[in-house]
Scaffold this active site. Structure first.
Site, PDB file in Angstrom:
ATOM      1  N   ASP A   1     -28.235 -39.018  17.989  1.00  0.00           N
ATOM      2  CA  ASP A   1     -27.955 -39.059  16.554  1.00  0.00           C
ATOM      3  C   ASP A   1     -29.259 -39.258  15.786  1.00  0.00           C
ATOM      4  OD1 ASP A   1     -26.356 -38.877  14.334  1.00  0.00           O
ATOM      5  OD2 ASP A   1     -25.792 -40.997  14.336  1.00  0.00           O
TER       6      ASP A   1
ATOM      7  N   HIS B   1     -29.477 -40.925   2.163  1.00  0.00           N
ATOM      8  CA  HIS B   1     -28.759 -41.983   2.888  1.00  0.00           C
ATOM      9  C   HIS B   1     -29.755 -43.043   3.350  1.00  0.00           C
ATOM     10  CE1 HIS B   1     -26.094 -43.946   5.824  1.00  0.00           C
ATOM     11  NE2 HIS B   1     -27.051 -43.787   6.719  1.00  0.00           N
TER      12      HIS B   1
ATOM     13  N   GLU C   1     -19.430 -42.095   8.867  1.00  0.00           N
ATOM     14  CA  GLU C   1     -20.692 -41.442   8.519  1.00  0.00           C
ATOM     15  C   GLU C   1     -20.472 -39.941   8.584  1.00  0.00           C
ATOM     16  OE1 GLU C   1     -24.022 -43.003  10.772  1.00  0.00           O
ATOM     17  OE2 GLU C   1     -24.202 -44.666   9.353  1.00  0.00           O
TER      18      GLU C   1
ATOM     19  N   GLU D   1     -21.568 -36.417   8.958  1.00  0.00           N
ATOM     20  CA  GLU D   1     -22.728 -35.743   9.548  1.00  0.00           C
ATOM     21  C   GLU D   1     -22.336 -34.350  10.011  1.00  0.00           C
ATOM     22  OE1 GLU D   1     -24.864 -37.993  12.440  1.00  0.00           O
ATOM     23  OE2 GLU D   1     -24.230 -39.943  11.644  1.00  0.00           O
TER      24      GLU D   1
ATOM     25  N   ASP E   1     -19.627 -40.271  12.635  1.00  0.00           N
ATOM     26  CA  ASP E   1     -20.202 -41.351  13.442  1.00  0.00           C
ATOM     27  C   ASP E   1     -19.633 -42.670  12.920  1.00  0.00           C
ATOM     28  OD1 ASP E   1     -21.861 -42.980  14.955  1.00  0.00           O
ATOM     29  OD2 ASP E   1     -23.578 -42.739  13.616  1.00  0.00           O
TER      30      ASP E   1
ATOM     31  N   ARG F   1     -20.204 -51.911  10.409  1.00  0.00           N
ATOM     32  CA  ARG F   1     -21.420 -52.363   9.717  1.00  0.00           C
ATOM     33  C   ARG F   1     -21.788 -53.808  10.002  1.00  0.00           C
ATOM     34  NH1 ARG F   1     -23.582 -47.584   9.081  1.00  0.00           N
ATOM     35  NH2 ARG F   1     -22.399 -46.215   7.695  1.00  0.00           N
TER      36      ARG F   1
ATOM     37  N   GLN G   1     -23.283 -53.894  13.409  1.00  0.00           N
ATOM     38  CA  GLN G   1     -24.578 -53.213  13.302  1.00  0.00           C
ATOM     39  C   GLN G   1     -25.648 -54.142  12.708  1.00  0.00           C
ATOM     40  OE1 GLN G   1     -24.341 -49.621  10.973  1.00  0.00           O
ATOM     41  NE2 GLN G   1     -26.503 -49.118  11.205  1.00  0.00           N
TER      42      GLN G   1
ATOM     43  N   LYS H   1     -21.747 -48.423  17.103  1.00  0.00           N
ATOM     44  CA  LYS H   1     -21.526 -46.986  16.981  1.00  0.00           C
ATOM     45  C   LYS H   1     -21.045 -46.336  18.270  1.00  0.00           C
ATOM     46  CE  LYS H   1     -24.827 -46.479  13.247  1.00  0.00           C
ATOM     47  NZ  LYS H   1     -24.227 -45.465  12.361  1.00  0.00           N
TER      48      LYS H   1
ATOM     49  N   THR I   1     -16.907 -41.389  18.283  1.00  0.00           N
ATOM     50  CA  THR I   1     -17.550 -40.382  17.433  1.00  0.00           C
ATOM     51  C   THR I   1     -16.612 -39.178  17.412  1.00  0.00           C
ATOM     52  OG1 THR I   1     -19.738 -41.127  18.149  1.00  0.00           O
ATOM     53  CG2 THR I   1     -19.621 -38.967  17.101  1.00  0.00           C
TER      54      THR I   1
ATOM     55  N   GLU J   1     -22.635 -46.938   1.348  1.00  0.00           N
ATOM     56  CA  GLU J   1     -23.346 -46.507   0.142  1.00  0.00           C
ATOM     57  C   GLU J   1     -22.418 -46.458  -1.068  1.00  0.00           C
ATOM     58  OE1 GLU J   1     -25.954 -42.921   1.142  1.00  0.00           O
ATOM     59  OE2 GLU J   1     -24.631 -43.167   2.862  1.00  0.00           O
TER      60      GLU J   1
HETATM   61 CA    CA Z   1     -25.193 -41.813  12.267  1.00  0.00          CA
END
Ligand code: CA
Length: 430
Positions: free
Chosen positions: A134, A141, A204, A206, A238, A242, A245, A258, A262, A379
Site C-alpha cells: 500500500d 490526504h 480509505e 484507493e 483499506d 484509527r 493505528q 490495517k 482490505t 479527514e
Molecule cells: Ca491506505
C-alpha cells in the site's frame, strides 16, 4: 501500441447487441474487464463483464468461440494470475476479439449461451494475491492527515522525493460484499493502553493496481517499462482502525490497524480500457523537487496519470429501515495522486525486489484539496471532531454497526463511453 493508444474498441459509436449493454453506466462494450466467477456446479473461471452479464470467457475459449486463443484454456480457471502474467499483447488481442463478438450481431446466437446474468454468478477474487503493498501517493490526504498531527509541518520532507509505502497483508484481501468485523486491539488512553473493539473504524478510498508480468529477483523494472507490468485496476478500500493505528504506528508504520481486512471491487479494468482517461502525471508546484532520474520518464510524465471521478457512499441500518437510499459523503479525483503507478512499480523494484503476477498495489487514500473530496472519515470529520449529519438525522464520526459503506469510480470523458469498476462495498457487522 502504447498504454494510451486509442483505437476502434473505444469508439462511442460502437453498437453492441448484448441486451442492456449499450450505454451501460459501468460495463459497456468499451470496458470489457476480466474477473473470476462461478455459477451452479461449475468451478471458478474467467469471465468478462458486459452490461448486466458475465461472459463465460473460459467456456467460450474451450468451445472454440475465440479462434486463436485456445492456448489460453489452461490460464482461465481457478485464478487469473497466469493470464495476467501474459501481458499486454494477449490482453489487447482478447479485447479486440471480444469487441468483435459483442458488436457483430451475426455472432449473437453463438455467443448468447455464454452470457450468464450477473445475478446468477458468484464473483471471486480474481487472483491469488501473493503480495500486497500500500502506497501513500494521495498528497492531499497525506497533507490533511499530517496537519492533524503536525499543524506546522504537515508533509514530511521526504514525501516529494520518495513514493512512501508499506508492505500490507495479502491474506485478508477480500472481495466486495464481505462483512466487516470491527477489529479489537490496543487502544490508546491517558493512563496507557486498554484492550477493546476499535471505536474509530474508518475507510480509505484507493485504487488497486493488479501486477501483470513480474520481474526477476535482482532485476529492477525501469520506469520506462513499468506500464508493461501493470495488468489492470480496481477499487480498494483499506479499512483502518484509527485508534489502533495512532498507538502502534511509530516507528515502523501501520500494522494491526490495517491488516484485518482490505476490500476490492471484482473486475480487473485493463489499461487498454482506460486509455482514453489517461492524464498527465501530477502537476507539481514550481518549487517542488524533481524526482530522481530513476522515477522519470517522458511518456509517463505526459500520460501516466488517470482521470477518474471517485465517490464515498454510506447507508446506515436506520436509513435502510426508513427506505432512504445511500448518501454520497464525499469524493475527489484520481488526479490527486502525486506519484504515477509506473513510478510506484519502478520504485518498488529499484532495489531488486521481484514482483509477481497477481501482486496487488494500493495507491494510498485519494482525497482532493477541497472540502467534500475527502477519501476517509478521518479527514471528513477532522479527526472525529466534526461529525457528519446524515439524511436520517443520525450523525457519524466513524463507522458504526449496520453501516454499509461503498466506494465508487467512474471514468468519464467527452466523446467517449463512460466506464466503471463495479461495487467495492462492505457492511459493518458489529
Ligand atoms: Ca491506505
Amino acid at each position: 501500441m502504447t498504454f494510451w493508444t486509442i483505437d476502434e474498441t473505444h469508439s462511442i459509436a460502437a453498437c453492441c447487441w448484448v441486451e442492456g449493454a449499450q450505454g451501460h453506466p459501468s460495463f459497456p462494450v468499451q470496458n470489457l474487464p476480466f474477473g473470476l466467477f462461478s455459477d451452479g456446479d461449475s468451478g471458478p473461471r474467467a469471465g468478462v463483464a458486459i452490461g448486466d452479464f458475465v461472459f463465460d470467457l473460459a467456456g467460450a475459449v474451450s468451445c472454440g468461440l475465440l479462434p486463436g486463443f485456445e492456448m489460453l484454456d489452461h490460464v482461465l480457471r481457478e485464478r487469473l494470475n497466469e493470464l495476467l502474467a501474459l501481458g499486454a499483447e494477449v490482453r489487447l488481442g482478447l479485447r479486440k476479439a471480444l469487441f468483435t463478438l459483442f458488436t457483430d450481431a451475426a455472432r449473437a446466437d453463438a455467443v448468447r449461451p455464454f452470457l450468464v446474468p450477473i445475478d446468477h454468478a458468484e464473483l471471486h477474487l480474481p487472483c491469488e494475491v501473493g503480495d500486497y503493498t500500500d502506497f501513500y501517493a494521495g498528497i492531499h490526504h497525506a497533507t490533511r492527515v499530517g496537519k492533524l498531527f503536525r499543524p506546522d509541518n504537515p508533509l514530511l520532507p521526504n514525501y516529494r522525493h520518495v513514493p512512501i509505502g508499506y508492505h500490507g497483508r495479502a491474506s485478508s484481501v477480500v472481495l466486495t460484499g464481505t462483512p466487516v468485523s470491527r477489529p479489537s486491539g490496543q487502544l490508546p488512553g491517558a493512563d496507557g493502553p486498554r484492550f477493546g473493539p476499535s471505536e474509530r473504524l474508518d475507510l480509505e478510498l484507493e485504487l488497486g493496481v493488479w501486477i501483470g508480468p513480474g520481474n526477476t529477483l535482482g532485476t529492477p523494472i525501469p520506469v520506462e517499462q513499468a506500464h508493461e507490468h501493470i495488468a489492470g485496476f480496481c477499487l480498494l478500500n483499506d479499512w483502518s482502525a484509527r485508534d489502533i493505528q495512532a498507538w502502534e504506528y511509530q516507528p515502523l508504520g501501520p500494522f494491526l490497524a490495517k491488516n484485518f481486512l482490505t476490500t476490492l471491487s471484482p473486475w480487473i479494468v485493463t489499461p487498454e480500457a482506460l486509455a482514453p482517461f489517461r492524464a498527465p502525471a501530477f502537476q507539481r508546484e514550481s518549487d517542488a523537487p524533481s524526482p530522481l532520474p530513476y522515477l522519470c520518464a517522458a511518456d509517463d510524465h505526459a500520460h501516466g496519470g488517470l482521470s477518474l471521478s471517485l465517490g464515498v457512499w454510506l447507508q446506515t441500518a436506520s436509513m435502510r429501515e426508513k427506505g432512504l437510499s445511500e448518501v454520497r459523503l464525499s469524493g475527489g479525483s484520481s488526479d490527486a495522486l502525486y506519484w504515477t503507478v509506473a513510478q510506484m512499480v519502478a520504485h518498488h523494484t529499484v532495489g531488486g525486489c521481484n514482483l509477481r503476477a497477481g501482486d496487488l498495489f494500493g495507491t494510498g487514500t485519494i482525497s482532493g484539496e477541497a472540502d467534500g473530496t475527502e477519501g476517509s472519515l478521518l479527514e471528513l470529520t477532522s479527526g472525529g471532531s466534526q461529525p457528519v449529519t446524515l439524511p436520517s438525522g443520525e450523525i457519524r464520526t466513524f463507522l458504526q454497526a449496520g453501516d454499509r459503506l461503498r466506494i465508487s469510480a467512474e471514468a468519464r470523458r467527452e466523446g467517449y463511453a463512460t466506464i466503471g469498476f463495479g461495487d467495492c462495498a462492505g457492511e459493518i457487522v458489529d
